[in-house]
Every structure is written in structure tokens, then in C-alpha cells.
Design a protein around this motif. Structure first.
Motif, PDB file in Angstrom:
ATOM      1  N   ALA A 147      30.466 -58.967   2.473  1.00  0.00           N
ATOM      2  CA  ALA A 147      30.712 -57.674   2.449  1.00  0.00           C
ATOM      3  C   ALA A 147      29.581 -56.814   2.791  1.00  0.00           C
ATOM      4  CB  ALA A 147      31.275 -57.314   1.130  1.00  0.00           C
ATOM      5  N   ASN A 148      28.244 -57.250   2.282  1.00  0.00           N
ATOM      6  CA  ASN A 148      26.988 -56.596   2.333  1.00  0.00           C
ATOM      7  C   ASN A 148      26.502 -56.626   3.842  1.00  0.00           C
ATOM      8  OD1 ASN A 148      26.978 -55.591  -0.245  1.00  0.00           O
ATOM      9  ND2 ASN A 148      25.553 -57.150  -0.707  1.00  0.00           N
ATOM     10  N   VAL A 149      26.552 -57.876   4.507  1.00  0.00           N
ATOM     11  CA  VAL A 149      26.216 -58.212   5.766  1.00  0.00           C
ATOM     12  C   VAL A 149      27.089 -57.420   6.974  1.00  0.00           C
ATOM     13  CG1 VAL A 149      24.706 -60.039   5.030  1.00  0.00           C
ATOM     14  CG2 VAL A 149      26.810 -60.361   5.951  1.00  0.00           C
ATOM     15  N   ASN A 150      28.304 -57.462   6.725  1.00  0.00           N
ATOM     16  CA  ASN A 150      29.487 -56.844   7.666  1.00  0.00           C
ATOM     17  C   ASN A 150      29.580 -57.373   8.869  1.00  0.00           C
ATOM     18  OD1 ASN A 150      31.582 -55.113   8.063  1.00  0.00           O
ATOM     19  ND2 ASN A 150      30.151 -53.508   8.557  1.00  0.00           N
ATOM     20  N   PRO A 151      29.801 -58.848   9.071  1.00  0.00           N
ATOM     21  CA  PRO A 151      29.844 -59.252  10.314  1.00  0.00           C
ATOM     22  C   PRO A 151      31.343 -58.737  11.042  1.00  0.00           C
ATOM     23  CG  PRO A 151      30.581 -61.127   8.937  1.00  0.00           C
ATOM     24  CD  PRO A 151      30.182 -59.807   8.171  1.00  0.00           C
ATOM     25  N   ASP A 152      31.404 -58.799  12.348  1.00  0.00           N
ATOM     26  CA  ASP A 152      32.545 -58.794  13.028  1.00  0.00           C
ATOM     27  C   ASP A 152      33.508 -59.749  12.679  1.00  0.00           C
ATOM     28  OD1 ASP A 152      31.813 -56.159  14.302  1.00  0.00           O
ATOM     29  OD2 ASP A 152      30.593 -57.150  15.638  1.00  0.00           O
ATOM     30  N   LEU A 153      32.924 -60.919  12.649  1.00  0.00           N
ATOM     31  CA  LEU A 153      33.564 -62.302  12.638  1.00  0.00           C
ATOM     32  C   LEU A 153      33.113 -63.019  11.445  1.00  0.00           C
ATOM     33  CD1 LEU A 153      35.847 -64.101  13.947  1.00  0.00           C
ATOM     34  CD2 LEU A 153      34.251 -64.688  15.446  1.00  0.00           C
ATOM     35  N   LEU A 154      33.966 -63.645  10.617  1.00  0.00           N
ATOM     36  CA  LEU A 154      33.439 -64.441   9.638  1.00  0.00           C
ATOM     37  C   LEU A 154      34.120 -65.988  10.000  1.00  0.00           C
ATOM     38  CD1 LEU A 154      33.781 -62.935   6.009  1.00  0.00           C
ATOM     39  CD2 LEU A 154      31.713 -64.107   7.088  1.00  0.00           C
ATOM     40  N   THR A 155      33.252 -67.035  10.516  1.00  0.00           N
ATOM     41  CA  THR A 155      33.717 -68.215  10.997  1.00  0.00           C
ATOM     42  C   THR A 155      33.631 -69.165   9.735  1.00  0.00           C
ATOM     43  OG1 THR A 155      33.023 -67.428  13.104  1.00  0.00           O
ATOM     44  CG2 THR A 155      33.499 -69.869  12.861  1.00  0.00           C
ATOM     45  N   LEU A 156      34.762 -69.561   9.388  1.00  0.00           N
ATOM     46  CA  LEU A 156      34.695 -70.419   8.225  1.00  0.00           C
ATOM     47  C   LEU A 156      35.629 -71.752   8.177  1.00  0.00           C
ATOM     48  CD1 LEU A 156      35.283 -67.505   5.609  1.00  0.00           C
ATOM     49  CD2 LEU A 156      32.937 -68.593   6.295  1.00  0.00           C
ATOM     50  N   GLU A 157      35.290 -72.570   7.233  1.00  0.00           N
ATOM     51  CA  GLU A 157      36.177 -73.838   7.277  1.00  0.00           C
ATOM     52  C   GLU A 157      37.298 -73.628   6.273  1.00  0.00           C
ATOM     53  OE1 GLU A 157      33.638 -76.853   5.672  1.00  0.00           O
ATOM     54  OE2 GLU A 157      32.616 -77.268   7.375  1.00  0.00           O
ATOM     55  N   PHE A 158      38.385 -74.154   6.889  1.00  0.00           N
ATOM     56  CA  PHE A 158      39.569 -74.035   6.107  1.00  0.00           C
ATOM     57  C   PHE A 158      40.568 -75.013   6.434  1.00  0.00           C
ATOM     58  CE2 PHE A 158      38.655 -69.569   5.129  1.00  0.00           C
ATOM     59  CZ  PHE A 158      38.980 -69.490   3.570  1.00  0.00           C
ATOM     60  N   SER A 159      40.149 -76.233   7.064  1.00  0.00           N
ATOM     61  CA  SER A 159      41.032 -77.240   7.461  1.00  0.00           C
ATOM     62  C   SER A 159      41.023 -78.483   6.357  1.00  0.00           C
ATOM     63  CB  SER A 159      40.664 -77.874   9.029  1.00  0.00           C
ATOM     64  OG  SER A 159      39.422 -78.577   8.850  1.00  0.00           O
ATOM     65  N   THR A 160      40.041 -78.303   5.542  1.00  0.00           N
ATOM     66  CA  THR A 160      39.742 -79.293   4.327  1.00  0.00           C
ATOM     67  C   THR A 160      40.161 -78.715   2.990  1.00  0.00           C
ATOM     68  OG1 THR A 160      38.166 -80.353   3.157  1.00  0.00           O
ATOM     69  CG2 THR A 160      37.406 -78.600   4.447  1.00  0.00           C
ATOM     70  N   PRO A 161      40.688 -79.148   2.450  1.00  0.00           N
ATOM     71  CA  PRO A 161      40.966 -78.744   0.962  1.00  0.00           C
ATOM     72  C   PRO A 161      39.885 -78.401  -0.126  1.00  0.00           C
ATOM     73  CG  PRO A 161      42.261 -80.779   1.169  1.00  0.00           C
ATOM     74  CD  PRO A 161      41.188 -80.480   2.382  1.00  0.00           C
ATOM     75  N   ARG A 162      38.701 -78.904   0.537  1.00  0.00           N
ATOM     76  CA  ARG A 162      37.358 -78.637  -0.092  1.00  0.00           C
ATOM     77  C   ARG A 162      36.954 -77.189   0.011  1.00  0.00           C
ATOM     78  NH1 ARG A 162      33.193 -80.117   2.005  1.00  0.00           N
ATOM     79  NH2 ARG A 162      34.191 -80.794   4.083  1.00  0.00           N
TER      80      ARG A 162
END
Length: 256
Positions: A147-162
Motif C-alpha cells: 500500500a505504501n509503495v503503490n505500484p501500478d502492478l503487483l506481480t506475485l506468485e499464485f500457482s503454488t499453494p505456498r
């Protein structure tokens, strides 16, 4: 790259926190800098020049990679990845996240959002195919930083249950309405090639939280941590990327 394609171009760079934390070794760095904060400001100066150069040549997406952030919140002071040995000198997670936020925030603020997309990527390490030794946990401890750094795009891992449930991130009001999600839909560390149907299902789950135009598809992370020892082979990589592109085409036809 501009000579060979008219498609949008994305350039990824190591983030300012990763660079600063990796280079701050008091017995060595202390000869030139009084503290890590001072070193961090020189890192910021270099990255700002790089941003300006990339925008000048028309790069469409500038992404900063900050894999160390998951080390901060998920390892209880015992870093396990190849890139984060300097974290043994770190203090408590709250202070580290505040330091990281201050560095990343300066970079994000410098990017002209009218000319390029500012992306932040956070993974859980990408040096092993053994899922059991890689970092586990939802992104919720990083929500305040996001929230503080406010990127246009958050690119995150979500293909793994981890990575935890999508809802743990997307249902939180601290994520700005204008923030898009780079949804990781294929795991670069596995040999199994994800099916198009699996990707479609994951995206349609995400659509419960975000409008279509705020969902980007990508691998969880890169496919080649080391040039001489990549985490996957070309045949698998090609199959995974093919599944992503086919899923994207189907989704556009269905929902646009």
C-alpha cells in the motif's frame, strides 16, 4: 528488442532493497558508508538514472524484483536463499520492512506513470525444484508495504499453494483500486505443464475481486536462476508459456 518486435516491452531490474541489503556487509561496506541507509541512497540514484533511460527508449513496463521481502517475513531471522546472506545482519522484520518501503517507495515515486507501468515483483526464492524447502506463507505481512509503495502492478506468485489464498491479498482494502495484479499462473520450478483449463479457473476466481483489465498473466517467477543450472528445460518452459498465451486468448474472446 525494439528492432525485433512491435509488442509491448517489459524490463526487469533488481529492486533497491535487494541491492542494498545484498551489498551491505559492515566490515566491507563500512569503509565507504556510515550505514546501510547511506548506501541505499546511492543505489536509488543509480536506479533513477536507469528508469529515465528506459522511459526514454519507450519501455512499456518497468519491474523491480524484491525477493528478499519474503525472507524478511517468513524465515524468523534465518535466511535460506542464495541471494540474501547479508540479511543475517538485519534487525526485526518491522524495521526491515520500513527500510524496504522507504527505498522502494522512492523508486516508484520517480517512475512517470503516464509513460510506463511501474511493477513490483515478490517471489519466494527460485533456486530449487524442491517445493518443501522454499518459503511458505500468504502475502498479508507485506500488505502495508504494498500500500505504501503503490505500484501500478503487483506481480506475485499464485500457482503454488505456498502462496496462500488469493482472498488473503485481494480482499484487503489496503490494496489500491488502481493496482493491477500480475497473477502467477504457472510454476517455473515444476516439470508438469499447467493446462489451459487450470489457468482459466484461477483467473475466473481472481475476477471475483478485480475487474478484467486489472488481471495480468505471468509465470510465478523466472525460469533460469543460474545460466549453468536453470530450474527447468526449454521443452517445459515453452509448454508453460504456450498454456498462458492460449488461456489469455480465450479469456479475451470470452470477456472483452
Amino acid at each position: 528488442m525494439r528492432k525485433y518486435t512491435d509488442k509491448p516491452v517489459k524490463v526487469t531490474l533488481p529492486g533497491p532493497y535487494l541491492l542494498t541489503r545484498s551489498m551491505w556487509v559492515p566490515n566491507l561496506s563500512g569503509e565507504f558508508y556510515d550505514n546501510k541507509e547511506e548506501l541505499g541512497q546511492d543505489v536509488i540514484k543509480i536506479l533513477k538514472k536507469e528508469i529515465d533511460n528506459l522511459i526514454h527508449i519507450g519501455v512499456d513496463v518497468i519491474q523491480f524484483d524484491e525477493p528478499v521481502l519474503t525472507e524478511v517475513v517468513f524465515t524468523d531471522g534465518n535466511p535460506r536463499s542464495f541471494m540474501c546472506a547479508a540479511l543475517s545482519e538485519r534487525k526485526d522484520p518491522k524495521e526491515e520492512l520500513e527500510f524496504a518501503s522507504s527505498l522502494i517507495g522512492q523508486i516508484m515515486e520517480h517512475i512517470d506513470r503516464t509513460k510506463t507501468v511501474a511493477s513490483l515483483h515478490v517471489c519466494r526464492g527460485n533456486w530449487s525444484k524442491d517445493e518443501s524447502i522454499l518459503l511458505t506463507g500468504p502475502y498479508t505481512p507485506l500488505l502495508e508495504l504494498f500500500a505504501n509503495v503503490n505500484p501500478d502492478l503487483l506481480t506475485l506468485e499464485f500457482s503454488t499453494p505456498r502462496a496462500g489464498e488469493l482472498s488473503s491479498l485481494l480482499a484487503d482494502t489496503r490494496i489500491g483500486e488502481e493496482t493491477a495484479l500480475g497473477l502467477g499462473v504457472v510454476n517455473p520450478r515444476t516439470d508438469e505443464i499447467e493446462t489451459v483449463d487450470t489457468i482459466l479457473s484461477r483467473v475466473e476466481e481472481t475476477m471475483n475481486y478485480l475487474p478484467n483489465e486489472k488481471i495480468w498473466l505471468n509465470p510465478d517467477c523466472g525460469f533460469a536462476t543460474f545460466s549453468c543450472s536453470p530450474v527447468n528445460i526449454l521443452e517445459n518452459i515453452s509448454g508453460k508459456i504456450r498454456s498462458v498465451t492460449e488461456a489469455a486468448s480465450l479469456l479475451r474472446r470470452k470477456y472483452e
